[in-house]
Design a protein around this motif. Structure first.
Motif, PDB file in Angstrom:
ATOM      1  N   HIS A  52      -8.946  -3.105   0.268  1.00 13.21           N
ATOM      2  CA  HIS A  52      -8.346  -3.947  -0.777  1.00 13.21           C
ATOM      3  C   HIS A  52      -8.570  -5.427  -0.479  1.00 13.21           C
ATOM      4  O   HIS A  52      -8.944  -6.202  -1.384  1.00 13.21           O
ATOM      5  CB  HIS A  52      -6.855  -3.631  -0.872  1.00 13.21           C
ATOM      6  CG  HIS A  52      -6.065  -4.613  -1.673  1.00 13.21           C
ATOM      7  ND1 HIS A  52      -6.194  -4.751  -3.037  1.00 13.21           N
ATOM      8  CD2 HIS A  52      -5.126  -5.522  -1.282  1.00 13.21           C
ATOM      9  CE1 HIS A  52      -5.369  -5.702  -3.472  1.00 13.21           C
ATOM     10  NE2 HIS A  52      -4.718  -6.179  -2.428  1.00 13.21           N
TER      11      HIS A  52
ATOM     12  N   SER B 273      -3.264   1.923  -4.611  1.00  7.11           N
ATOM     13  CA  SER B 273      -2.934   3.305  -4.247  1.00  7.11           C
ATOM     14  C   SER B 273      -3.872   3.796  -3.153  1.00  7.11           C
ATOM     15  O   SER B 273      -5.010   3.330  -3.032  1.00  7.11           O
ATOM     16  CB  SER B 273      -3.046   4.209  -5.476  1.00  7.11           C
ATOM     17  OG  SER B 273      -4.346   4.134  -6.025  1.00  7.11           O
ATOM     18  N   VAL B 274      -3.376   4.741  -2.354  1.00 10.98           N
ATOM     19  CA  VAL B 274      -4.167   5.312  -1.258  1.00 10.98           C
ATOM     20  C   VAL B 274      -4.890   6.551  -1.780  1.00 10.98           C
ATOM     21  O   VAL B 274      -4.285   7.446  -2.366  1.00 10.98           O
ATOM     22  CB  VAL B 274      -3.262   5.687  -0.070  1.00 10.98           C
ATOM     23  CG1 VAL B 274      -4.097   6.291   1.060  1.00 10.98           C
ATOM     24  CG2 VAL B 274      -2.509   4.452   0.420  1.00 10.98           C
ATOM     25  N   ARG B 275      -6.190   6.591  -1.590  1.00  8.99           N
ATOM     26  CA  ARG B 275      -6.977   7.729  -2.035  1.00  8.99           C
ATOM     27  C   ARG B 275      -6.853   8.896  -1.050  1.00  8.99           C
ATOM     28  O   ARG B 275      -6.525   8.704   0.117  1.00  8.99           O
ATOM     29  CB  ARG B 275      -8.438   7.329  -2.185  1.00  8.99           C
ATOM     30  CG  ARG B 275      -8.668   6.200  -3.179  1.00  8.99           C
ATOM     31  CD  ARG B 275     -10.149   5.930  -3.362  1.00  8.99           C
ATOM     32  NE  ARG B 275     -10.365   4.774  -4.242  1.00  8.99           N
ATOM     33  CZ  ARG B 275     -10.525   3.542  -3.793  1.00  8.99           C
ATOM     34  NH1 ARG B 275     -10.490   3.312  -2.490  1.00  8.99           N
ATOM     35  NH2 ARG B 275     -10.703   2.540  -4.624  1.00  8.99           N
ATOM     36  N   LYS B 276      -7.137  10.082  -1.522  1.00  9.25           N
ATOM     37  CA  LYS B 276      -7.069  11.275  -0.682  1.00  9.25           C
ATOM     38  C   LYS B 276      -8.019  11.143   0.500  1.00  9.25           C
ATOM     39  O   LYS B 276      -9.180  10.770   0.340  1.00  9.25           O
ATOM     40  CB  LYS B 276      -7.416  12.518  -1.504  1.00  9.25           C
ATOM     41  CG  LYS B 276      -7.223  13.823  -0.742  1.00  9.25           C
ATOM     42  CD  LYS B 276      -7.491  15.020  -1.633  1.00  9.25           C
ATOM     43  CE  LYS B 276      -7.279  16.325  -0.861  1.00  9.25           C
ATOM     44  NZ  LYS B 276      -7.541  17.512  -1.733  1.00  9.25           N
TER      45      LYS B 276
ATOM     46  N   ILE C 172       0.843  -1.187   0.000  1.00  7.54           N
ATOM     47  CA  ILE C 172       0.000   0.000   0.000  1.00  7.54           C
ATOM     48  C   ILE C 172       0.883   1.242   0.000  1.00  7.54           C
ATOM     49  O   ILE C 172       1.696   1.437   0.905  1.00  7.54           O
ATOM     50  CB  ILE C 172      -0.929   0.025   1.226  1.00  7.54           C
ATOM     51  CG1 ILE C 172      -1.753  -1.261   1.304  1.00  7.54           C
ATOM     52  CG2 ILE C 172      -1.842   1.244   1.182  1.00  7.54           C
ATOM     53  CD1 ILE C 172      -2.691  -1.482   0.155  1.00  7.54           C
ATOM     54  N   GLY C 173       0.724   2.088  -1.012  1.00  5.89           N
ATOM     55  CA  GLY C 173       1.516   3.311  -1.063  1.00  5.89           C
ATOM     56  C   GLY C 173       2.970   3.032  -1.396  1.00  5.89           C
ATOM     57  O   GLY C 173       3.343   1.975  -1.905  1.00  5.89           O
ATOM     58  N   GLU C 174       3.822   4.009  -1.048  1.00  9.88           N
ATOM     59  CA  GLU C 174       5.243   3.918  -1.362  1.00  9.88           C
ATOM     60  C   GLU C 174       5.983   3.061  -0.338  1.00  9.88           C
ATOM     61  O   GLU C 174       5.709   3.129   0.861  1.00  9.88           O
ATOM     62  CB  GLU C 174       5.864   5.315  -1.389  1.00  9.88           C
ATOM     63  CG  GLU C 174       5.291   6.230  -2.469  1.00  9.88           C
ATOM     64  CD  GLU C 174       5.597   5.734  -3.871  1.00  9.88           C
ATOM     65  OE1 GLU C 174       6.698   5.180  -4.063  1.00  9.88           O
ATOM     66  OE2 GLU C 174       4.745   5.899  -4.759  1.00  9.88           O
TER      67      GLU C 174
ATOM     68  N   ARG D  71      -7.189   1.638   3.477  1.00  2.00           N
ATOM     69  CA  ARG D  71      -7.054   1.199   2.082  1.00  2.00           C
ATOM     70  C   ARG D  71      -6.721  -0.279   1.998  1.00  2.00           C
ATOM     71  O   ARG D  71      -7.248  -0.998   1.138  1.00  2.00           O
ATOM     72  CB  ARG D  71      -5.964   2.012   1.380  1.00  2.00           C
ATOM     73  CG  ARG D  71      -5.777   1.631  -0.088  1.00  2.00           C
ATOM     74  CD  ARG D  71      -7.007   1.981  -0.909  1.00  2.00           C
ATOM     75  NE  ARG D  71      -6.846   1.622  -2.312  1.00  2.00           N
ATOM     76  CZ  ARG D  71      -7.483   0.602  -2.898  1.00  2.00           C
ATOM     77  NH1 ARG D  71      -8.318  -0.151  -2.188  1.00  2.00           N
ATOM     78  NH2 ARG D  71      -7.305   0.350  -4.178  1.00  2.00           N
TER      79      ARG D  71
ATOM     80  N   HIS E 150      -0.272  -3.264  -6.180  1.00  8.95           N
ATOM     81  CA  HIS E 150       0.142  -1.951  -5.681  1.00  8.95           C
ATOM     82  C   HIS E 150      -1.089  -1.060  -5.502  1.00  8.95           C
ATOM     83  O   HIS E 150      -1.272  -0.094  -6.233  1.00  8.95           O
ATOM     84  CB  HIS E 150       1.101  -1.259  -6.658  1.00  8.95           C
ATOM     85  CG  HIS E 150       2.453  -1.878  -6.749  1.00  8.95           C
ATOM     86  ND1 HIS E 150       3.505  -1.494  -5.950  1.00  8.95           N
ATOM     87  CD2 HIS E 150       2.914  -2.868  -7.566  1.00  8.95           C
ATOM     88  CE1 HIS E 150       4.571  -2.210  -6.270  1.00  8.95           C
ATOM     89  NE2 HIS E 150       4.233  -3.058  -7.234  1.00  8.95           N
TER      90      HIS E 150
ATOM     91  N   ARG F  88      -3.560   4.351   5.102  1.00  9.36           N
ATOM     92  CA  ARG F  88      -3.025   3.103   4.550  1.00  9.36           C
ATOM     93  C   ARG F  88      -3.777   1.906   5.114  1.00  9.36           C
ATOM     94  O   ARG F  88      -4.046   0.922   4.401  1.00  9.36           O
ATOM     95  CB  ARG F  88      -1.531   2.979   4.861  1.00  9.36           C
ATOM     96  CG  ARG F  88      -0.661   3.989   4.139  1.00  9.36           C
ATOM     97  CD  ARG F  88       0.789   3.904   4.609  1.00  9.36           C
ATOM     98  NE  ARG F  88       1.395   2.616   4.298  1.00  9.36           N
ATOM     99  CZ  ARG F  88       1.702   1.690   5.210  1.00  9.36           C
ATOM    100  NH1 ARG F  88       1.446   1.907   6.491  1.00  9.36           N
ATOM    101  NH2 ARG F  88       2.268   0.557   4.851  1.00  9.36           N
TER     102      ARG F  88
END
Length: 291
Positions: free
Chosen positions: A248, A234-237, A204-206, A244, A232, A241
């Protein structure tokens, strides 16, 4: 690498039966041994115990506590025996288990500080299975789960309030951040991942710059004959994490989640919260954690 011995703490009817049922599903799949353990908590002698009046009062209190603990232990052992009869599980010592017997089980009744003692017992198991209580977990149950994760050096499967696992997990989502906790969880649970239909390795994320990508972790699992796919999400605004990842896992219809636990300081998790704490309190999917 396989499962041979599964530890099942049995402290009360609700969580004990649920954990036993989940562990039985796994044990019957692998034809392994269930080590069912009940621990009666020791009652320390308080300061002032040897003064005559205080001594009499505390002795009576301890006698009552000890008698109550004995009644509970007998009640739980009877329930354990009923469960074994209902599920056709032979009762024998761990050292006497043989695959030809199918699934076997043993009962241990110990005296100790129970949250710490379970971790000690789990060190000679391949997996510990516990149940999370419904609603807000009790202090004792939370302490037991935390100590198993921190002190046993073994993976811990936490069954959730949604109920015991009905069938062997087919879809598994692995939380992968490239850290040592995630790596330990991944390798420790390979026997179960081999039996799954699909394993998603999800980051999740970087990730940290030097961390191995989920593609590498999925390739490692494929070497073990596991159908593993990298993800991978991505995390929404405005979304954390933790939120998300849980979303997922639900979108993938995960039957089980695998993750490293407490990659940050446990005190930071207690005070500020964190990934582990969030998952323990909000996930309705069984989780395997390792530290």
């Amino acid at each position: 690498m396989t499962l041979q011995n599964i530890l099942v703490p049995f402290q009360n009817i609700e969580t004990g039966v649920q954990a036993f049922n989940t562990a039985t599903l796994l044990a019957k799949h692998f034809k392994v041994h269930l080590n069912v353990v009940h621990i009666r908590q020791k009652f320390p002698l308080p300061a002032g115990y040897y003064y005559p009046i205080a001594g009499t009062y505390f002795q009576e209190s301890m006698n009552a506590e000890t008698a109550g603990a004995g009644r509970l232990a007998n009640e739980l052992k009877t329930k354990y025996e009923e469960l074994c009869e209902q599920r056709g599980i032979a009762r024998t010592g761990m050292g006497n288990h043989d695959e030809s017997l199918g699934t076997t089980a043993s009962w241990d009744d110990l005296y100790s500080n129970y949250s710490f003692a379970f971790a000690r017992e789990a060190r000679l198991a391949d997996l510990a299975v516990v149940a999370r209580t419904k609603g807000t977990p009790s202090t004792d149950n939370s302490a037991m789960i935390e100590e198993l994760i921190f002190q046993s050096a073994r993976p811990v499967l936490i069954d959730t309030a949604a109920g015991p696992i009905a069938e062997f997990p087919k879809t598994v989502v692995v939380a992968w951040d490239g850290g040592r906790e995630a790596a330990r969880a991944l390798s420790a649970i390979i026997p179960m991942l081999k039996e799954a239909e699909t394993v998603f390795v999800s980051s999740i994320g970087e990730l940290e710059p030097a961390a191995a990508l989920p593609e590498r972790a999925a390739a490692f699992l494929r070497l073990h004959g596991i159908h593993a796919l990298p993800n991978h999400p991505s995390v929404r605004k405005g979304q954390s994490r933790e939120e998300r990842f849980l979303e997922h896992a639900e979108n993938r219809d995960a039957d089980m989640i695998v993750m490293g636990a407490y990659s940050h300081s446990r005190w930071r998790e207690v005070i500020l919260g964190g990934f582990t704490k969030f998952m323990l309190h909000h996930a309705n999917t069984p989780i395997v954690m390792a530290h």
